[in-house]
Scaffold this active site. Structure first.
Site: not given
Length: 304
Positions: A18, A148, A214, A253, A255, A268, A270, A274
């Site tokens: 990443e 990602s 992205y 974060r 998800d 998951e 994070n 980002g």
């Protein structure tokens, strides 16, 4: 205000798959800190030895490294040994959140909603038909320790599953095979123990993959997400519980998905998501009344 932080190293780039995303996130964070008069400097562990953090007189570290080597507890452990305060989750929270399989086990143990799954290992040949049958016929295959959406793919036949496993095994020896959830995709940012407004991601692609995240212009972001007050509260509550279950702290974060029957499933956690101006955490912060500059300072204040 800027003086209280001293000299700040913004860690970005690194060695992981990443790296490109991290370079963009780090540049945005660095610019936002410098704009507020904070003595912040770029630091890329790919080209600079960590001992330079001490020899160059840095007082604290803002971690914007995504993936392995930055988000998995190794960098956090190194900074602990160097005696430097840093942003985000500690060693254990970082390591557990990075490991999708252990994340799922923790969600299950805490009674949190998550999709049924199996674990595939390079050391044992899986029974593809049995695995698909146990997981409702269609699955999402994910390397245990990548972010990602790297190395992820869907499968609904034995041949597709083998191909998906081969792709994932290129990144990891342990792979998560998760029941496919047909529905809407959401993310909940967590800042200082509280959930920010929910973001819904909508993509014409089969799922919110690397391309959708992205590169694509067709991805839509709705924040606050169009959910009922009850759904919003329920999802935010589950996200904070998931964040705490893996020992994450500071900011991050979670998800999740909502299936067609109205059930939420946690995907998951994070711990260094980002951080470009257009990323999901800044988007949620903005909906909560925090500018990008205010957000990065609030994260950096966790090191004081």
């Amino acid at each position: 205000m800027s003086n209280k932080f001293g000299k700040v190293a913004v860690l970005f780039g690194g060695h992981s798959a990443e790296r490109e995303v991290s370079l963009r996130s780090g540049a945005a964070v660095l610019a936002a800190l410098q704009k507020q008069g904070i003595d912040a400097h770029a630091f890329d562990p790919k080209t600079q030895a960590l001992t330079e953090l001490l020899s160059a007189g840095f007082d604290r570290v803002f971690i914007v490294l995504h993936g392995r080597g930055g988000e998995d507890g190794t960098m956090q452990g190194a900074l602990e040994l160097l005696g430097l305060p840093y942003t985000g989750s500690r060693v254990l929270g970082s390591a557990l959140a990075m490991d999708k399989i252990r994340c799922k086990w923790l969600f299950q143990a805490q009674g949190l909603p998550t999709a049924p799954f199996r674990v595939a290992k390079t050391s044992t040949a899986p029974d593809h038909a049995a695995m698909l049958s146990a997981l409702n016929g269609k699955v999402m295959v994910k390397p245990a320790n990548e972010g990602s959406s790297i190395g992820m793919s869907a499968a609904s036949t034995a041949a597709e599953l083998q191909q998906a496993l081969d792709t994932a095994f290129a990144y990891d020896s342990d792979v998560l095979v998760e029941q496919w959830i047909q529905g809407r995709e959401f993310t909940v940012s967590v800042l200082n123990g509280k959930a920010l407004p929910v973001v819904e991601m909508r993509t014409p692609r089969s799922f919110y993959d690397y391309e959708a995240k992205y590169k694509s212009d067709s991805t839509q972001y709705l924040c606050p997400a169009p959910l009922t007050d009850e759904q919003t509260a329920s999802l935010q509550q589950a996200a904070v519980a998931a964040f705490q279950a893996v020992g994450a702290s500071g900011w991050g974060r979670v998800d999740a998905m909502l299936d067609q029957a109205g059930n939420f499933y946690l995907l998951e956690v994070n711990t260094v998501p980002g951080m470009t101006e257009k990323s999901l955490v800044p988007m949620a912060a903005k909906a909560a009344g925090l500018s990008f500059e205010q957000l990065v300072v609030e994260i950096l204040e966790q090191t004081l």
